[in-house]
Scaffold this motif. Structure first.
Motif, short mmCIF file in Angstrom:
data_model
loop_
_atom_site.label_atom_id
_atom_site.label_comp_id
_atom_site.label_asym_id
_atom_site.label_seq_id
_atom_site.Cartn_x
_atom_site.Cartn_y
_atom_site.Cartn_z
N THR A 144 0.84 -1.19 0.00
CA THR A 144 0.00 0.00 0.00
C THR A 144 0.88 1.25 0.00
O THR A 144 1.77 1.38 0.84
N PRO A 145 0.65 2.17 -0.94
CA PRO A 145 1.56 3.31 -1.07
C PRO A 145 1.23 4.44 -0.12
O PRO A 145 0.11 4.58 0.35
N ALA A 146 2.22 5.25 0.16
CA ALA A 146 1.98 6.50 0.85
C ALA A 146 1.66 7.54 -0.22
O ALA A 146 2.23 7.52 -1.30
N MET A 160 -4.44 8.16 -11.22
CA MET A 160 -5.16 6.90 -11.07
C MET A 160 -6.05 6.63 -12.28
O MET A 160 -6.15 5.49 -12.77
N LEU A 161 -6.68 7.66 -12.81
CA LEU A 161 -7.55 7.48 -13.96
C LEU A 161 -6.74 7.12 -15.22
O LEU A 161 -7.18 6.33 -16.05
N ILE A 162 -5.56 7.68 -15.35
CA ILE A 162 -4.66 7.29 -16.45
C ILE A 162 -4.35 5.80 -16.33
O ILE A 162 -4.38 5.06 -17.32
N ALA A 163 -4.07 5.37 -15.10
CA ALA A 163 -3.69 3.97 -14.88
C ALA A 163 -4.83 3.01 -15.18
O ALA A 163 -4.59 1.84 -15.50
N THR A 164 -6.07 3.46 -15.11
CA THR A 164 -7.19 2.60 -15.44
C THR A 164 -7.45 2.57 -16.95
O THR A 164 -8.35 1.86 -17.41
N VAL A 199 2.28 5.91 -20.84
CA VAL A 199 2.63 4.50 -20.67
C VAL A 199 3.47 4.33 -19.40
O VAL A 199 3.20 3.46 -18.57
N GLN A 200 4.48 5.16 -19.26
CA GLN A 200 5.31 5.09 -18.06
C GLN A 200 4.50 5.45 -16.81
O GLN A 200 4.75 4.92 -15.73
N ALA A 201 3.52 6.32 -16.96
CA ALA A 201 2.67 6.68 -15.82
C ALA A 201 1.84 5.48 -15.36
O ALA A 201 1.65 5.27 -14.16
N ALA A 204 4.28 3.11 -13.60
CA ALA A 204 4.65 3.67 -12.29
C ALA A 204 3.50 3.56 -11.30
O ALA A 204 3.71 3.36 -10.10
N ALA A 205 2.26 3.71 -11.78
CA ALA A 205 1.11 3.61 -10.88
C ALA A 205 1.01 2.22 -10.27
O ALA A 205 0.72 2.06 -9.08
#
Length: 216
Positions: A144-146, A160-164, A199-201, A204-205
């Motif tokens: 779980t991230p900080a 987060m929306l980019i990651a989805t 893509v990198q985002a 990284a997410a």
């Protein structure tokens, strides 16, 4: 020639010559060819292309290691990875190594040309569902991230929306923002994270634990 300058790296002569002919016909300048990963790295440093088309399975040095070395160069070109299988286990690793996207070798000719132009223009070639499946399959569950203290709540939300896998228009619709505003937020977000593209985002997410496999 006014289009992006392209280096084609593929050890199959017929495939390579076909790609070169296709790009030439589309007024894209092919500045060089490479038949091994090491040749691709050396040619990228010498020729300074805008984009490298990198086969994932290359002799001498595979496309993953070559991608990492190419994107680690000063003022690096962008890398578009070519692969035979859409669930190739190496694709995620190539993205993590700095590739700006990937494309199947059996893609339509016009799709390949569009992909080169898209990636060379600074965008990421991201097929959300496919990329998420790759990440979920080959990335272990992170802790779980900080929260990132350097990101605003809005930037964290957009990340987060980019990651989805949402596009800028979809993010704007979700958050009641214009596409221009979303793009501005993403530009600042990438700068703060030290990333080149979405893509990198996404990678990284998942690596940071911002989003977990199965959550997207």
């Amino acid at each position: 020639m006014t289009g992006p300058r392209v280096l084609v790296a593929d050890d199959h002569a017929l495939v390579r010559s076909g790609i070169v002919a296709l790009l030439d016909a589309a007024d894209l300048e092919v500045v060089g060819e490479a038949t091994t990963g090491r040749e691709a790295v050396d040619a990228a440093a010498r020729l300074h292309p805008d984009i490298v088309l990198m086969d994932i399975r290359m002799p001498d040095m595979d496309g993953i290691e070559a991608t990492a070395k190419v994107t680690g160069q000063a003022d690096p070109p962008r890398v578009l990875v070519l692969t035979t299988f859409d669930l190739d286990e190496y694709v995620y690793r190539a993205l993590a190594a700095g590739a700006s996207g990937f494309l199947l070798k059996d893609a339509r000719p016009d799709r390949l040309v569009d992909a080169v132009r898209t990636v060379a223009a600074g965008e990421a070639l991201l097929a959300p569902g496919l990329t998420r499946r790759l990440i979920e399959r080959y990335l272990s569950l992170p802790p779980t991230p900080a929260p990132r203290s350097d990101l605003t709540p809005r930037e964290q939300e957009i990340w987060m929306l980019i990651a989805t896998g949402l596009s800028n228009a979809e993010i704007g619709g979700r958050l009641f923002l214009s596409e221009a505003t979303v793009k501005a937020h993403i530009t600042r977000l990438l700068a703060k994270l030290g990333l080149r593209d979405r893509v990198q985002a996404v990678v990284a997410a998942y690596e940071s634990g911002l989003i977990r496999p199965g959550q997207a």
